[in-house]
Structures are given as structure tokens and as C-alpha cells.
Design a protein around this motif. Structure first.
Motif, PDB file in Angstrom:
ATOM      1  N   TRP A 181       0.702  -1.034   0.017  1.00  0.00           N
ATOM      2  CA  TRP A 181      -0.033   0.119   0.209  1.00  0.00           C
ATOM      3  C   TRP A 181       0.889   1.326   0.099  1.00  0.00           C
ATOM      4  O   TRP A 181       0.420   2.260  -0.075  1.00  0.00           O
ATOM      5  CB  TRP A 181      -0.873   0.019   1.191  1.00  0.00           C
ATOM      6  N   THR A 182       2.081   1.112   0.433  1.00  0.00           N
ATOM      7  CA  THR A 182       2.803   2.227  -0.044  1.00  0.00           C
ATOM      8  C   THR A 182       3.154   2.604  -1.329  1.00  0.00           C
ATOM      9  O   THR A 182       3.388   3.902  -1.582  1.00  0.00           O
ATOM     10  CB  THR A 182       4.508   1.957   0.804  1.00  0.00           C
ATOM     11  N   MET A 183       3.180   1.725  -2.102  1.00  0.00           N
ATOM     12  CA  MET A 183       3.238   2.063  -3.581  1.00  0.00           C
ATOM     13  C   MET A 183       2.059   2.650  -3.902  1.00  0.00           C
ATOM     14  O   MET A 183       1.783   3.508  -4.987  1.00  0.00           O
ATOM     15  CB  MET A 183       3.716   0.841  -4.474  1.00  0.00           C
ATOM     16  N   PHE A 184       0.852   2.108  -3.501  1.00  0.00           N
ATOM     17  CA  PHE A 184      -0.394   2.706  -3.814  1.00  0.00           C
ATOM     18  C   PHE A 184      -0.567   4.401  -3.475  1.00  0.00           C
ATOM     19  O   PHE A 184      -1.183   4.981  -4.182  1.00  0.00           O
ATOM     20  CB  PHE A 184      -1.634   2.000  -2.960  1.00  0.00           C
ATOM     21  N   LEU A 185       0.043   4.463  -2.185  1.00  0.00           N
ATOM     22  CA  LEU A 185      -0.032   5.764  -1.512  1.00  0.00           C
ATOM     23  C   LEU A 185       0.600   6.809  -2.535  1.00  0.00           C
ATOM     24  O   LEU A 185       0.375   7.893  -2.722  1.00  0.00           O
ATOM     25  CB  LEU A 185       0.544   5.780  -0.167  1.00  0.00           C
ATOM     26  N   LEU A 186       1.790   6.200  -2.925  1.00  0.00           N
ATOM     27  CA  LEU A 186       2.542   7.220  -3.758  1.00  0.00           C
ATOM     28  C   LEU A 186       1.911   7.498  -5.118  1.00  0.00           C
ATOM     29  O   LEU A 186       1.777   9.018  -5.519  1.00  0.00           O
ATOM     30  CB  LEU A 186       3.964   6.407  -4.458  1.00  0.00           C
ATOM     31  N   ILE A 187       1.427   6.685  -5.817  1.00  0.00           N
ATOM     32  CA  ILE A 187       0.658   7.040  -7.187  1.00  0.00           C
ATOM     33  C   ILE A 187      -0.337   7.813  -6.678  1.00  0.00           C
ATOM     34  O   ILE A 187      -0.869   8.603  -7.573  1.00  0.00           O
ATOM     35  CB  ILE A 187       0.092   5.315  -7.732  1.00  0.00           C
ATOM     36  N   PHE A 188      -1.198   7.260  -5.432  1.00  0.00           N
ATOM     37  CA  PHE A 188      -2.517   8.244  -5.361  1.00  0.00           C
ATOM     38  C   PHE A 188      -2.367   9.742  -5.131  1.00  0.00           C
ATOM     39  O   PHE A 188      -2.832  10.562  -5.288  1.00  0.00           O
ATOM     40  CB  PHE A 188      -2.939   7.654  -4.057  1.00  0.00           C
ATOM     41  N   LEU A 189      -1.197   9.857  -4.304  1.00  0.00           N
ATOM     42  CA  LEU A 189      -0.761  11.375  -4.188  1.00  0.00           C
ATOM     43  C   LEU A 189       0.006  11.912  -5.418  1.00  0.00           C
ATOM     44  O   LEU A 189       0.001  13.059  -5.376  1.00  0.00           O
ATOM     45  CB  LEU A 189       0.208  11.561  -2.792  1.00  0.00           C
ATOM     46  N   TRP A 190       0.390  11.180  -6.299  1.00  0.00           N
ATOM     47  CA  TRP A 190       1.181  11.695  -7.433  1.00  0.00           C
ATOM     48  C   TRP A 190      -0.106  12.141  -8.643  1.00  0.00           C
ATOM     49  O   TRP A 190       0.177  12.914  -9.342  1.00  0.00           O
ATOM     50  CB  TRP A 190       2.002  10.642  -8.205  1.00  0.00           C
ATOM     51  N   THR A 191      -1.287  11.647  -8.503  1.00  0.00           N
ATOM     52  CA  THR A 191      -2.207  11.902  -9.374  1.00  0.00           C
ATOM     53  C   THR A 191      -2.503  13.244  -9.336  1.00  0.00           C
ATOM     54  O   THR A 191      -2.804  13.873 -10.577  1.00  0.00           O
ATOM     55  CB  THR A 191      -3.453  10.855  -9.166  1.00  0.00           C
ATOM     56  N   PRO A 192      -3.208  13.896  -8.389  1.00  0.00           N
ATOM     57  CA  PRO A 192      -3.688  15.191  -8.325  1.00  0.00           C
ATOM     58  C   PRO A 192      -2.789  16.038  -9.118  1.00  0.00           C
ATOM     59  O   PRO A 192      -3.046  16.803  -9.991  1.00  0.00           O
ATOM     60  CB  PRO A 192      -3.864  15.643  -6.878  1.00  0.00           C
ATOM     61  N   PRO A 193      -1.660  16.150  -8.555  1.00  0.00           N
ATOM     62  CA  PRO A 193      -0.287  17.168  -9.357  1.00  0.00           C
ATOM     63  C   PRO A 193      -0.614  16.924 -10.724  1.00  0.00           C
ATOM     64  O   PRO A 193      -0.303  17.792 -11.560  1.00  0.00           O
ATOM     65  CB  PRO A 193       0.986  17.250  -8.744  1.00  0.00           C
ATOM     66  N   HIS A 194      -0.305  15.583 -11.178  1.00  0.00           N
ATOM     67  CA  HIS A 194      -0.210  15.325 -12.577  1.00  0.00           C
ATOM     68  C   HIS A 194      -1.269  15.697 -13.412  1.00  0.00           C
ATOM     69  O   HIS A 194      -1.199  16.298 -14.278  1.00  0.00           O
ATOM     70  CB  HIS A 194      -0.095  13.765 -12.623  1.00  0.00           C
ATOM     71  N   PHE A 195      -2.613  15.481 -12.843  1.00  0.00           N
ATOM     72  CA  PHE A 195      -3.805  15.637 -13.739  1.00  0.00           C
ATOM     73  C   PHE A 195      -4.155  17.220 -13.572  1.00  0.00           C
ATOM     74  O   PHE A 195      -4.591  17.885 -14.543  1.00  0.00           O
ATOM     75  CB  PHE A 195      -4.957  14.965 -13.245  1.00  0.00           C
ATOM     76  N   TRP A 196      -4.011  17.691 -12.490  1.00  0.00           N
ATOM     77  CA  TRP A 196      -4.236  19.306 -12.457  1.00  0.00           C
ATOM     78  C   TRP A 196      -3.142  20.150 -13.323  1.00  0.00           C
ATOM     79  O   TRP A 196      -3.600  21.022 -13.673  1.00  0.00           O
ATOM     80  CB  TRP A 196      -4.019  19.802 -11.011  1.00  0.00           C
ATOM     81  N   ALA A 197      -2.239  19.638 -13.688  1.00  0.00           N
ATOM     82  CA  ALA A 197      -0.980  20.333 -14.465  1.00  0.00           C
ATOM     83  C   ALA A 197      -1.685  20.204 -15.919  1.00  0.00           C
ATOM     84  O   ALA A 197      -1.575  21.148 -16.633  1.00  0.00           O
ATOM     85  CB  ALA A 197       0.474  19.806 -14.440  1.00  0.00           C
ATOM     86  N   LEU A 198      -2.197  19.010 -16.254  1.00  0.00           N
ATOM     87  CA  LEU A 198      -2.738  19.038 -17.486  1.00  0.00           C
ATOM     88  C   LEU A 198      -4.313  19.779 -17.675  1.00  0.00           C
ATOM     89  O   LEU A 198      -4.361  20.587 -18.580  1.00  0.00           O
ATOM     90  CB  LEU A 198      -3.388  17.466 -17.646  1.00  0.00           C
ATOM     91  N   ALA A 199      -5.001  19.840 -16.552  1.00  0.00           N
ATOM     92  CA  ALA A 199      -6.297  20.518 -16.584  1.00  0.00           C
ATOM     93  C   ALA A 199      -5.856  21.997 -16.603  1.00  0.00           C
ATOM     94  O   ALA A 199      -6.717  22.764 -17.019  1.00  0.00           O
ATOM     95  CB  ALA A 199      -7.008  20.214 -15.229  1.00  0.00           C
ATOM     96  N   LEU A 200      -4.747  22.584 -16.036  1.00  0.00           N
ATOM     97  CA  LEU A 200      -4.400  23.946 -16.196  1.00  0.00           C
ATOM     98  C   LEU A 200      -4.285  24.518 -17.655  1.00  0.00           C
ATOM     99  O   LEU A 200      -5.260  25.505 -17.948  1.00  0.00           O
ATOM    100  CB  LEU A 200      -3.174  24.007 -15.595  1.00  0.00           C
ATOM    101  N   PHE A 201      -3.782  23.648 -18.640  1.00  0.00           N
ATOM    102  CA  PHE A 201      -3.553  23.975 -19.851  1.00  0.00           C
ATOM    103  C   PHE A 201      -4.768  23.669 -20.602  1.00  0.00           C
ATOM    104  O   PHE A 201      -4.738  23.907 -21.839  1.00  0.00           O
ATOM    105  CB  PHE A 201      -2.390  23.993 -20.471  1.00  0.00           C
TER     106      PHE A 201
END
Lengths: 308, 51
Positions: A181-201
Motif C-alpha cells: 500500500w506504500t506504492m498505492f499511496l505514492l501513485i495516489f498522491l502523484w495523481t492530483p498534481p499530474h492531472f491538475w497540471a494537464l487541467a491547467l492548460f
């Protein structure tokens, strides 16, 4: 049956119908997303304690990839109206009328059932159960429910993309132990900055489609601040696997250096003038590299710490 | 509705892809079953049931 039914959206009838190619069906599986899912699933298999027959590992990874693809097909079925409006997704097979929505749904349901049953039959029930839950979570919880309802859509929905390494782990151990679940946590917290960067432009696209993404609802400034906040959380989470006996010195060095790079870009994005998206584009690109690289480093070297 | 040569080509491509996917699925189930039998997960008739 594969037909040449034309998909119609509110904007009127779209492209002229034609026979779908095999490539159109492959595109329904979202191959780029599938590659990331497959890779993180592979790392889950590799770092899990114990052994698995190589043939079984390959079967488990095929099931994970096909299950992820099936989710993508059902996502495209449900979101065909949104995809038809957005610039980024307008070329997908359903909005372009190459595949009828019900065919995409049937395709997705069939592949979901095939991947889950094969995993259960040949690998183990824990991996099959989690794969089934992941498909359900992505299609029903994220696509059908959260995506159009709340600004937190990708924060919660991001869990769907975080399950694959845990499924890979479960394929080996037959259980859902804490270290996975530590790997789960890393991807889970990586997703918002990844998608919001896309959503910005792409905020214009999302606004037009009526999807309540953060930049559309709360504005650019708030989105940039939240990207930085989540980047800090992600950086902290990237060290979690080390405490559970996953990752060696190479991973630690990677987590520090890549994390510093991620934070630097996030801060530059925060300082960037509203309406300019140079750093948003850079963060989006770097975030993909970050996750690939970090997961690639996980299996190398002896573990820094013994599992608790 | 009559199909154009381009449509025919796409249909053949789809048929090939379905054939390949089916063959891959059969191989996958076969290999998986053999591995499980080898590891003793699925009982082998001659060894564990006795014949």
C-alpha cells in the motif's frame, strides 16, 4: 457484432461512419494509460516477497493490462458526450463514429470478465478480487459518479490508477499486505498534481464539457497552490516504501533527486503568471517520467531497511 | 450497404486480430493450467487420483 453505427452528440452527427479497424478497438483500451498500469503492476510483482512462476507473472500482468484496457473502453463509452466536445479527445473512436457506444461497452464488459476470471482461475483470488474492484472503482465510482459531480474527482478517482502495483503484489503473495500500500499511496498522491497540471492548460476544454476540474471551479491560483501542496505530500510518500523493506540506496537517491526536480517545477508553476502554461506543460511531462523512473528504481539493490 | 475496399480491408484486419487474441487466450489458459498441474495445484489424474 461490430457495426458501422454513427455516434451522434449534441453537436450533431459527427464524422461519416465507416468500418472500425482493429486499431480503433485497441485505441479504446487507452494504450498509454495501460503502459503505465502495466509497468507499475510489474514492479509490484518484482518487489513482492516470495516467488511466482514466470508464466504466472506474465499471466497476471496480462490480466492487469487487459483489465485496465477494459476500464478505458467503458470510460470511453460513458464519456462519449464529453469526449466529443473536448479537443484532446475528439479523435477517439466513439466521437468520430468509428465505433458505436454499445460496442465499446460490450467490448469493455467482455474484457473485464475475461481478465478477472482468468486472474482468479490461474493466479489467485486476492489479485482477481482487487482487479475487479479496480475496474468497478474506475468505471462506476470515478467515471459515472465523481467525474461530473465534484472538484475532488481525480483526487478520489486517482485511487483506481494506484491499485495495479498492489494487484501485482497480491498475484505473488496471495494477500494485500501493508508494504504494497506504500506504492498505492505514492501513485495516489502523484495523481492530483499530474492531472491538475494537464487541467491547467486544458481548462477551456473541461469548462466547455462541464467537467468540474479544479482550475475550472476554483481558478488557476488555487490549482497551482494545491499542486504544490500535493507535491509535498507525494514527496513524503515516496519515502514510505523504504520503511517497509522496499527500495535500496538507488531508490532513495532517486526519490530525493526526482522529488526535488518535481518540487522545483511545481514552485516555478506557482510563480508563473496566470494564463501562461509553460511550467504546467513541463510538470505534466516530468510527472510521467518521475513515476516511471521512481518505480524502475524500486527493485534495485538490497533493501535499506528491513520490513517492519 | 455495400462495403468499400477500404472497409473490407478493415474487416479483415479485425478478423485477424480476433483470431490472434483467441489463439493467445487459448495458449494462456493452456500454459497456466500446465504450470498449476506441475506445481501440484491441480491434481494430476495418474499421480494423485491414481490410475
Amino acid at each position: 457484432m461490430m457495426s458501422d453505427i454513427t455516434y451522434s452528440s449534441d453537436e450533431g452527427s459527427l464524422a461519416a461512419s465507416r468500418q472500425a479497424s482493429a486499431g480503433d478497438y485497441f485505441a479504446l483500451l487507452k494504450p498509454r494509460v495501460m503502459s503505465l498500469v502495466l509497468f507499475t503492476g510489474l514492479i509490484g510483482v518484482v518487489v513482492a516477497p516470495g516467488g511466482i512462476h514466470p508464466a504466472m507473472a506474465v499471466i497476471a500482468l496480462i490480466c492487469i493490462a487487459v483489465g485496465a484496457g477494459a476500464s478505458g473502453a467503458m470510460n470511453m463509452w460513458f464519456d462519449a458526450d464529453i469526449d466529443a466536445v473536448m479537443e484532446r479527445t475528439r479523435q477517439r473512436p466513439i466521437p468520430e463514429g468509428r465505433i458505436a457506444p454499445h460496442e465499446a461497452l460490450t467490448f469493455g464488459l467482455f474484457l473485464s470478465a475475461a481478465s478477472v476470471f482468468t486472474m482468479g482461475l490461474l493466479v489467485n483470488l486476492a489479485a482477481a478480487g482487487l482487479l475487479a474492484f479496480t475496474i468497478f472503482f474506475y468505471v462506476v465510482v470515478y467515471t459515472m459518479w465523481l467525474k461530473r459531480l465534484t472538484v475532488q474527482n481525480i483526487v478520489i478517482g486517482g485511487a483506481a490508477g494506484a491499485f495495479p502495483p498492489v494487484i501485482g503484489w497480491a498475484a505473488v503473495t496471495g494477500g494485500l499486505e501493508l508494504p504494497a500500500w506504500t506504492m498505492f499511496l505514492l501513485i495516489f498522491l502523484w495523481t492530483p498534481p499530474h492531472f491538475w497540471a494537464l487541467a491547467l492548460f486544458r481548462s477551456g476544454d473541461y469548462a466547455q464539457a462541464g467537467v468540474p476540474m479544479l482550475p475550472v471551479v476554483r481558478g488557476e491560483k488555487s490549482t497551482r497552490r494545491q499542486i504544490v501542496g500535493y507535491s509535498f505530500l507525494m514527496l513524503a510518500a515516496s519515502f514510505a516504501p523504504l520503511f517497509f523493506g522496499i527500495g535500496g540506496i538507488a531508490y532513495l537517491a532517486g526519490a530525493v533527486l526526482l522529488g526535488a526536480g518535481f518540487l522545483f517545477i511545481a514552485f516555478m508553476l506557482l510563480r508563473e503568471q496566470e494564463g501562461t502554461y509553460r511550467w504546467a506543460g513541463r510538470l505534466f511531462g516530468f510527472s510521467i517520467f518521475y513515476l516511471f523512473a521512481l518505480f524502475a528504481l524500486l527493485p534495485f539493490g538490497p533493501a535499506l531497511m528491513q520490513a517492519a | 450497404m455495400a462495403m468499400t475496399p477500404e472497409d473490407e480491408k478493415r474487416r479483415h484486419g479485425r478478423n485477424r486480430a480476433i483470431a490472434l487474441a483467441l489463439a493467445a487466450f487459448v495458449i494462456l489458459i493452456f500454459v497456466g493450467s500446465v504450470v498449476k498441474m506441475t506445481n501440484g495445484v491441480i491434481p494430476q489424474m495418474d499421480v494423485e487420483i491414481g490410475r
